[in-house]
Motif scaffolding. Structure first.
Motif, PDB file in Angstrom:
ATOM      1  N   ASP A 112       0.873  -1.175   0.000  1.00  0.00           N
ATOM      2  CA  ASP A 112       0.000   0.000   0.000  1.00  0.00           C
ATOM      3  C   ASP A 112       0.913   1.229   0.000  1.00  0.00           C
ATOM      4  OD1 ASP A 112      -3.068   0.904   1.350  1.00  0.00           O
ATOM      5  OD2 ASP A 112      -1.395   2.321   1.250  1.00  0.00           O
ATOM      6  N   THR A 113       0.811   2.040  -1.050  1.00  0.00           N
ATOM      7  CA  THR A 113       1.752   3.151  -1.191  1.00  0.00           C
ATOM      8  C   THR A 113       1.613   4.189  -0.079  1.00  0.00           C
ATOM      9  OG1 THR A 113       0.202   4.151  -2.748  1.00  0.00           O
ATOM     10  CG2 THR A 113       2.069   2.991  -3.688  1.00  0.00           C
ATOM     11  N   TYR A 114       0.383   4.398   0.398  1.00  0.00           N
ATOM     12  CA  TYR A 114       0.166   5.419   1.438  1.00  0.00           C
ATOM     13  C   TYR A 114       0.765   4.965   2.775  1.00  0.00           C
ATOM     14  CZ  TYR A 114      -2.964   7.347  -2.037  1.00  0.00           C
ATOM     15  OH  TYR A 114      -3.469   7.859  -3.200  1.00  0.00           O
ATOM     16  N   ILE A 115       0.549   3.697   3.086  1.00  0.00           N
ATOM     17  CA  ILE A 115       1.129   3.168   4.331  1.00  0.00           C
ATOM     18  C   ILE A 115       2.661   3.140   4.201  1.00  0.00           C
ATOM     19  CG2 ILE A 115       1.286   1.108   5.814  1.00  0.00           C
ATOM     20  CD1 ILE A 115      -1.665   0.547   4.981  1.00  0.00           C
ATOM     21  N   ALA A 116       3.138   2.765   3.027  1.00  0.00           N
ATOM     22  CA  ALA A 116       4.596   2.735   2.795  1.00  0.00           C
ATOM     23  C   ALA A 116       5.195   4.122   2.992  1.00  0.00           C
ATOM     24  CB  ALA A 116       4.896   2.217   1.395  1.00  0.00           C
ATOM     25  N   GLU A 117       4.465   5.129   2.568  1.00  0.00           N
ATOM     26  CA  GLU A 117       4.916   6.525   2.726  1.00  0.00           C
ATOM     27  C   GLU A 117       5.060   6.866   4.220  1.00  0.00           C
ATOM     28  OE1 GLU A 117       5.260  10.492   0.762  1.00  0.00           O
ATOM     29  OE2 GLU A 117       4.615   8.694  -0.241  1.00  0.00           O
ATOM     30  N   ASP A 118       4.032   6.541   4.994  1.00  0.00           N
ATOM     31  CA  ASP A 118       4.056   6.821   6.441  1.00  0.00           C
ATOM     32  C   ASP A 118       5.185   6.060   7.141  1.00  0.00           C
ATOM     33  OD1 ASP A 118       1.930   8.499   6.246  1.00  0.00           O
ATOM     34  OD2 ASP A 118       0.445   7.060   6.967  1.00  0.00           O
ATOM     35  N   LEU A 119       5.316   4.795   6.787  1.00  0.00           N
ATOM     36  CA  LEU A 119       6.322   3.979   7.465  1.00  0.00           C
ATOM     37  C   LEU A 119       7.752   4.365   7.054  1.00  0.00           C
ATOM     38  CD1 LEU A 119       4.630   0.436   7.505  1.00  0.00           C
ATOM     39  CD2 LEU A 119       4.768   2.109   9.353  1.00  0.00           C
ATOM     40  N   THR A 120       7.894   4.909   5.851  1.00  0.00           N
ATOM     41  CA  THR A 120       9.212   5.419   5.440  1.00  0.00           C
ATOM     42  C   THR A 120       9.590   6.596   6.336  1.00  0.00           C
ATOM     43  OG1 THR A 120       8.865   4.736   3.150  1.00  0.00           O
ATOM     44  CG2 THR A 120      10.514   6.441   3.523  1.00  0.00           C
TER      45      THR A 120
END
Lengths: 78, 199
Positions: free
Chosen positions: B44-52
């Motif tokens: 999930d790109t949005y979750i990946a963004e947050d976790l980055t």
């Protein structure tokens, strides 16, 4: 001696995962085999296009990280 | 800052001494790898963004606190943080299952995703956006091998081991991925370089 190459060898070649000897042999095979050359050109151009696509966090996320870093820098002098 | 010659170890050392630019270099060096590493797990790109973001903030906290003792190995260290955060995300998700509406949609979709990043992964040009969407449309095992090889710079041997398949399967998946992408590019008349010759 005539070397034969699989389509998977071509993938290794495109991604530079062949030995120097294999690399040279595949280069020669490509020059002698139009069908193989066409497949190579097709796969290579697609792989090259992928290099232009970015998979990275957004600028706003990068900004937030850098701002956080600056806010925690005890060495900063104003 | 001239960062071409500076090793991760040197940059970490400079950052700990207060040099902000050195962290920016490290961030730019590894943001894509960290992001892709997380994305491959959470999908999930949005979750990946947050976790980055969480990954690098955690790295900053550790570096600032003086607890960093992995000098010279910044890359595996930061990727390990990313991996652990992605796995933790799954554990939390298991504890707090997704609430599903009557129509089957995720109740948080509209809330969580209402503020999409204003720049969609820095890909401005239409062609790049289309290419990204084509990658997203690939079967999962083909998308995975593309992301691992192109954006994580893993070898096919590493990909095979990581995905528990033979190296020929990994190579075959890449071949089909490239063929499928090529078909989509042709369908959408995306220009490609036809002047490619052996290197």
């Amino acid at each position: 001696m005539i070397q034969t190459f699989t389509q998977l060898d071509l993938i290794r070649f495109i991604y530079n995962e062949t030995t120097n000897e294999q690399h040279r042999d595949i280069e020669l095979a490509l020059l002698c085999n139009n069908e193989l050359m066409e497949e190579y050109k097709s796969l290579k151009s697609t792989a090259n296009a992928l290099a232009k696509v970015s998979y990275a966090p957004s600028n706003s996320t990068i900004e937030k990280i850098l701002n956080y870093s600056k806010s925690t820098n005890l060495h900063t002098t104003h | 800052m001239n960062n071409i010659e500076l090793s991760d170890s040197k940059l970490v050392s400079l950052y700990i001494k207060g040099n902000e630019e050195s962290f920016e270099v490290l961030l730019n060096r590894y943001k894509s790898k960290v992001f892709t590493n997380i994305y491959l797990i959470v999908k999930d790109t949005y979750i990946a963004e947050d976790l980055t973001q969480d990954t690098f903030i955690k790295a900053i906290k550790t570096l600032r606190s003086g607890r960093y003792n992995d000098e010279g190995k910044f890359k595996p260290w930061v990727l390990r943080i990313a991996h652990n955060l992605a796995i933790d995300h799954f554990r939390r998700k298991k504890r707090y299952p997704t609430i599903v509406m009557e129509d089957g949609s995720n109740v948080f979709n509209t809330l969580e995703f209402s503020e999409a990043p204003y720049e969609n992964f820095q890909v401005q040009e239409d062609t790049k956006k289309k290419l990204r969407s084509f990658i997203e449309e690939l079967p999962e095992n083909q998308r995975e091998v593309i992301l691992m090889r192109h954006y994580q710079e893993m070898s096919f041997q590493d990909i095979a081991e990581s995905t528990d398949v033979s190296i020929n399967t990994a190579l075959g998946r890449m071949r089909y991925a490239l063929i499928n992408l090529r078909k989509k590019m042709k369908q959408h008349k995306i220009a490609y370089d036809s002047n490619i010759y052996p290197t």
